[in-house]
Motif scaffolding. Structure first.
Motif, PDB file in Angstrom:
ATOM      1  N   VAL A   1       0.839  -1.201   0.000  1.00 12.25           N
ATOM      2  CA  VAL A   1       0.000   0.000   0.000  1.00 12.25           C
ATOM      3  C   VAL A   1       0.873   1.251   0.000  1.00 12.25           C
ATOM      4  O   VAL A   1       0.662   2.186  -0.775  1.00 12.25           O
ATOM      5  N   VAL A   2       1.864   1.277   0.897  1.00  9.85           N
ATOM      6  CA  VAL A   2       2.744   2.440   1.014  1.00  9.85           C
ATOM      7  C   VAL A   2       3.523   2.661  -0.285  1.00  9.85           C
ATOM      8  O   VAL A   2       3.626   3.796  -0.774  1.00  9.85           O
ATOM      9  N   ASP A   3       4.044   1.604  -0.871  1.00 11.51           N
ATOM     10  CA  ASP A   3       4.837   1.745  -2.096  1.00 11.51           C
ATOM     11  C   ASP A   3       3.987   2.221  -3.275  1.00 11.51           C
ATOM     12  O   ASP A   3       4.451   2.999  -4.110  1.00 11.51           O
ATOM     13  N   SER A   4       2.736   1.756  -3.359  1.00 11.65           N
ATOM     14  CA  SER A   4       1.853   2.209  -4.426  1.00 11.65           C
ATOM     15  C   SER A   4       1.584   3.707  -4.309  1.00 11.65           C
ATOM     16  O   SER A   4       1.607   4.444  -5.296  1.00 11.65           O
ATOM     17  N   HIS A   5       1.330   4.137  -3.096  1.00 16.56           N
ATOM     18  CA  HIS A   5       1.085   5.566  -2.856  1.00 16.56           C
ATOM     19  C   HIS A   5       2.336   6.382  -3.151  1.00 16.56           C
ATOM     20  O   HIS A   5       2.283   7.457  -3.783  1.00 16.56           O
ATOM     21  N   TYR A   6       3.462   5.882  -2.706  1.00 18.22           N
ATOM     22  CA  TYR A   6       4.739   6.568  -2.927  1.00 18.22           C
ATOM     23  C   TYR A   6       5.043   6.676  -4.423  1.00 18.22           C
ATOM     24  O   TYR A   6       5.473   7.734  -4.917  1.00 18.22           O
ATOM     25  N   ALA A   7       4.783   5.599  -5.166  1.00 16.02           N
ATOM     26  CA  ALA A   7       5.016   5.604  -6.610  1.00 16.02           C
ATOM     27  C   ALA A   7       4.084   6.600  -7.297  1.00 16.02           C
ATOM     28  O   ALA A   7       4.500   7.340  -8.198  1.00 16.02           O
ATOM     29  N   PHE A   8       2.812   6.629  -6.876  1.00 19.02           N
ATOM     30  CA  PHE A   8       1.848   7.570  -7.459  1.00 19.02           C
ATOM     31  C   PHE A   8       2.306   9.014  -7.258  1.00 19.02           C
ATOM     32  O   PHE A   8       2.289   9.829  -8.195  1.00 19.02           O
ATOM     33  N   ILE A   9       2.733   9.355  -6.055  1.00 15.05           N
ATOM     34  CA  ILE A   9       3.197  10.717  -5.772  1.00 15.05           C
ATOM     35  C   ILE A   9       4.400  11.072  -6.631  1.00 15.05           C
ATOM     36  O   ILE A   9       4.478  12.168  -7.213  1.00 15.05           O
ATOM     37  N   ASN A  10       5.345  10.163  -6.734  1.00 14.42           N
ATOM     38  CA  ASN A  10       6.548  10.450  -7.519  1.00 14.42           C
ATOM     39  C   ASN A  10       6.260  10.563  -9.013  1.00 14.42           C
ATOM     40  O   ASN A  10       6.850  11.402  -9.702  1.00 14.42           O
ATOM     41  N   ILE A  11       5.348   9.738  -9.522  1.00 12.93           N
ATOM     42  CA  ILE A  11       4.994   9.825 -10.941  1.00 12.93           C
ATOM     43  C   ILE A  11       4.332  11.166 -11.246  1.00 12.93           C
ATOM     44  O   ILE A  11       4.632  11.817 -12.243  1.00 12.93           O
ATOM     45  N   VAL A  12       3.414  11.599 -10.359  1.00 10.32           N
ATOM     46  CA  VAL A  12       2.781  12.919 -10.537  1.00 10.32           C
ATOM     47  C   VAL A  12       3.832  14.024 -10.486  1.00 10.32           C
ATOM     48  O   VAL A  12       3.805  14.970 -11.285  1.00 10.32           O
ATOM     49  N   ASN A  13       4.773  13.909  -9.562  1.00 10.57           N
ATOM     50  CA  ASN A  13       5.836  14.918  -9.464  1.00 10.57           C
ATOM     51  C   ASN A  13       6.646  15.008 -10.761  1.00 10.57           C
ATOM     52  O   ASN A  13       6.966  16.101 -11.239  1.00 10.57           O
ATOM     53  N   VAL A  14       6.974  13.849 -11.320  1.00 10.06           N
ATOM     54  CA  VAL A  14       7.752  13.837 -12.563  1.00 10.06           C
ATOM     55  C   VAL A  14       6.956  14.450 -13.707  1.00 10.06           C
ATOM     56  O   VAL A  14       7.476  15.247 -14.506  1.00 10.06           O
ATOM     57  N   ILE A  15       5.651  14.105 -13.801  1.00  9.09           N
ATOM     58  CA  ILE A  15       4.802  14.621 -14.882  1.00  9.09           C
ATOM     59  C   ILE A  15       4.729  16.145 -14.841  1.00  9.09           C
ATOM     60  O   ILE A  15       4.690  16.805 -15.884  1.00  9.09           O
ATOM     61  N   PHE A  16       4.707  16.720 -13.625  1.00  2.00           N
ATOM     62  CA  PHE A  16       4.660  18.178 -13.513  1.00  2.00           C
ATOM     63  C   PHE A  16       6.047  18.799 -13.625  1.00  2.00           C
ATOM     64  O   PHE A  16       6.235  19.825 -14.285  1.00  2.00           O
ATOM     65  N   PHE A  17       7.022  18.181 -12.984  1.00  2.14           N
ATOM     66  CA  PHE A  17       8.349  18.798 -12.870  1.00  2.14           C
ATOM     67  C   PHE A  17       9.058  18.901 -14.221  1.00  2.14           C
ATOM     68  O   PHE A  17       9.598  19.960 -14.568  1.00  2.14           O
ATOM     69  N   VAL A  18       9.044  17.827 -15.009  1.00  2.00           N
ATOM     70  CA  VAL A  18       9.816  17.806 -16.257  1.00  2.00           C
ATOM     71  C   VAL A  18       9.345  18.872 -17.251  1.00  2.00           C
ATOM     72  O   VAL A  18      10.151  19.676 -17.735  1.00  2.00           O
ATOM     73  N   PRO A  19       8.045  18.942 -17.600  1.00  2.00           N
ATOM     74  CA  PRO A  19       7.642  19.980 -18.561  1.00  2.00           C
ATOM     75  C   PRO A  19       7.825  21.401 -18.029  1.00  2.00           C
ATOM     76  O   PRO A  19       8.134  22.316 -18.804  1.00  2.00           O
ATOM     77  N   ILE A  20       7.624  21.600 -16.722  1.00  2.00           N
ATOM     78  CA  ILE A  20       7.805  22.943 -16.155  1.00  2.00           C
ATOM     79  C   ILE A  20       9.259  23.392 -16.303  1.00  2.00           C
ATOM     80  O   ILE A  20       9.547  24.533 -16.688  1.00  2.00           O
ATOM     81  N   VAL A  21      10.199  22.512 -16.016  1.00  2.00           N
ATOM     82  CA  VAL A  21      11.613  22.866 -16.139  1.00  2.00           C
ATOM     83  C   VAL A  21      11.988  23.104 -17.600  1.00  2.00           C
ATOM     84  O   VAL A  21      12.723  24.056 -17.923  1.00  2.00           O
ATOM     85  N   ILE A  22      11.461  22.264 -18.495  1.00  2.00           N
ATOM     86  CA  ILE A  22      11.751  22.446 -19.927  1.00  2.00           C
ATOM     87  C   ILE A  22      11.229  23.804 -20.410  1.00  2.00           C
ATOM     88  O   ILE A  22      11.933  24.561 -21.100  1.00  2.00           O
ATOM     89  N   LEU A  23       9.987  24.148 -20.043  1.00  2.00           N
ATOM     90  CA  LEU A  23       9.417  25.439 -20.439  1.00  2.00           C
ATOM     91  C   LEU A  23      10.175  26.597 -19.808  1.00  2.00           C
ATOM     92  O   LEU A  23      10.382  27.641 -20.444  1.00  2.00           O
ATOM     93  N   LEU A  24      10.587  26.422 -18.551  1.00  2.00           N
ATOM     94  CA  LEU A  24      11.333  27.476 -17.870  1.00  2.00           C
ATOM     95  C   LEU A  24      12.639  27.781 -18.604  1.00  2.00           C
ATOM     96  O   LEU A  24      12.963  28.951 -18.876  1.00  2.00           O
ATOM     97  N   VAL A  25      13.374  26.740 -18.980  1.00  2.00           N
ATOM     98  CA  VAL A  25      14.635  26.933 -19.700  1.00  2.00           C
ATOM     99  C   VAL A  25      14.385  27.537 -21.081  1.00  2.00           C
ATOM    100  O   VAL A  25      15.089  28.465 -21.515  1.00  2.00           O
ATOM    101  N   TYR A  26      13.325  27.050 -21.766  1.00  2.00           N
ATOM    102  CA  TYR A  26      13.020  27.573 -23.102  1.00  2.00           C
ATOM    103  C   TYR A  26      12.651  29.059 -23.052  1.00  2.00           C
ATOM    104  O   TYR A  26      13.141  29.866 -23.854  1.00  2.00           O
ATOM    105  N   PHE A  27      11.766  29.444 -22.110  1.00  2.00           N
ATOM    106  CA  PHE A  27      11.342  30.843 -22.031  1.00  2.00           C
ATOM    107  C   PHE A  27      12.502  31.755 -21.650  1.00  2.00           C
ATOM    108  O   PHE A  27      12.575  32.915 -22.119  1.00  2.00           O
ATOM    109  N   CYS A  28      13.401  31.258 -20.781  1.00  2.00           N
ATOM    110  CA  CYS A  28      14.574  32.066 -20.416  1.00  2.00           C
ATOM    111  C   CYS A  28      15.437  32.344 -21.664  1.00  2.00           C
ATOM    112  O   CYS A  28      15.991  33.440 -21.818  1.00  2.00           O
TER     113      CYS A  28
END
Length: 380
Positions: A41-68
């Motif tokens: 149960v804990v690992d499933s929840h932990y994996a879900f949180i990390n996957i959501v973090n990656v989905i948000f973090f990667v495009p935001i950083v890419i856009l941030l670098v591009y706009f700069c």
């Protein structure tokens, strides 16, 4: 959000993360094996949180670098901004993360509550924590001492190995286990990484949690480590114990029979050496030459055989009147007996009243005294 909706949501998320083996494995990389139902149960929840973090973090950083890069100004030219208000965009980037955070909290809160609501048929073990040892009382009426292990592996000096397989926390297979935990002194914390369970043990309160370990494959019990994860004093890092999950009830019952008896296969001195580790004596008393005050308690090396002039104690506490006690014959034996049963009756000069009351039988005390004699200037 209703219970049926919550169950469907959590089941769907668990199934979704389970179908992403690459991402799921990456998000739990470096973690120990998941060897309990709660761990999954804990690992499933932990994996879900990390996957959501990656989905948000990667495009935001890419856009941030591009706009700069895209909207950079030449050196010396003043930066300008013509950003206007965009209500739909702001609502979108507020509402979606809020929904995701509420889902994460709800799943985590539900799992946390389940971890504390033990099934009615759970096998209950009372865990007592004190500086710097554990003890485990079983419903059948006996208590098992802890095994902190030792760094005795010549091939890997940094690896902690089992010293006494009979000691430690032993668990039966295939049933939920409830830990009812108390502390005799300060704040401690119960943590078994492979089971993904952790709970603070607060003095004056009863803490509890439950888990159901996976049944080991094969005929041998599987070994884990119990850790204290709240700093509790000088020897906090040594407050560990072995944990054993038995593959069958026959194996568990055979251990109980062996753990509750002192057979003739060992001498008194050998049982004393085992009890030195089991009862937590090793956390405070050295069995090698040690400078006064370098350990919490005085060394046992050379203790037996000291003259009254060499062995000075304070009566009634660290500030009480001084007296010399010869560590030979009946006087020495009576002093050791009293020091175990009433730890603060006589305090060795240079040390504080730090020793907790230990529950030992008369037989166990005799074994310890016999062992202490083997470390002294003279034997009997």
């Amino acid at each position: 959000m209703g219970s049926s909706t919550m169950n469907a949501l959590f089941g769907g998320l668990s199934s979704w993360t389970g179908k992403l083996p690459v991402l799921g494995d990456l998000t739990t990389i470096g973690m120990p094996d998941a060897d309990s139902a709660m761990a999954e149960v804990v690992d499933s929840h932990y994996a879900f949180i990390n996957i959501v973090n990656v989905i948000f973090f990667v495009p935001i950083v890419i856009l941030l670098v591009y706009f700069c890069w895209r909207y950079r100004k030449p050196p010396g030219e003043k930066a300008e901004s013509d950003v206007s208000h965009n209500t739909p965009l702001e609502i979108t980037w507020t509402v979606i993360p809020m929904i995701l955070v509420v889902i994460m909290f709800t799943i985590g809160f539900r799992a946390y509550n389940e971890m504390h609501a033990a099934p009615a048929d759970a096998y209950t073990i009372h865990v007592n924590a004190q500086q710097w040892s554990w003890s485990f009382a079983y419903p059948e009426g006996f208590t098992s001492d802890y095994d902190p292990g030792a760094f005795d592996d010549p091939d890997n000096p940094k690896k902690r190995v089992v010293v006494d397989p009979t000691a430690g926390l032993h668990l039966p297979p295939g049933v939920p286990i409830r830990m009812m935990m108390t502390s005799s002194d300060v704040l401690h914390s119960f943590f078994i990484p492979e089971f993904r369970v952790k709970m603070d043990i607060v003095p004056g309160k009863i803490s509890s949690l439950w888990f159901e370990p996976k049944v080991p494959e094969g005929p041998e019990a599987k070994q884990y480590w119990l850790l204290c994860t709240e700093y509790c004093g000088t020897s906090h890092s040594e407050m560990q114990s072995t944990v054993w999950v038995h593959p069958t009830w026959e194996s568990f019952n055979a251990w109980k029979q062996k753990a509750t008896s002192y057979d003739d296969s060992k001498t008194w001195e050998e049982w004393g050496e085992i009890l030195y580790r089991r009862k937590g004596c090793a956390q405070c008393h050295s069995i090698e030459a040690a400078a006064p005050g370098s350990w919490t308690g005085p060394t046992w090396d050379g203790l037996w055989g000291k003259t009254a002039a060499e062995h000075q104690v304070h009566i009634g506490g660290p500030d009480g009147p001084m007296e010399g006690i010869a560590m030979t014959g009946e006087a020495g034996e009576e002093y050791l007996l009293e020091s175990i049963r009433q730890p603060n009756a006589k305090i060795v000069v240079g040390y504080g009243a730090a020793m907790p009351l230990k529950k030992l039988t008369d037989e166990e005390i005799l074994y310890l005294i016999a062992y202490i004699k083997t470390l002294g200037k003279e034997g009997e």
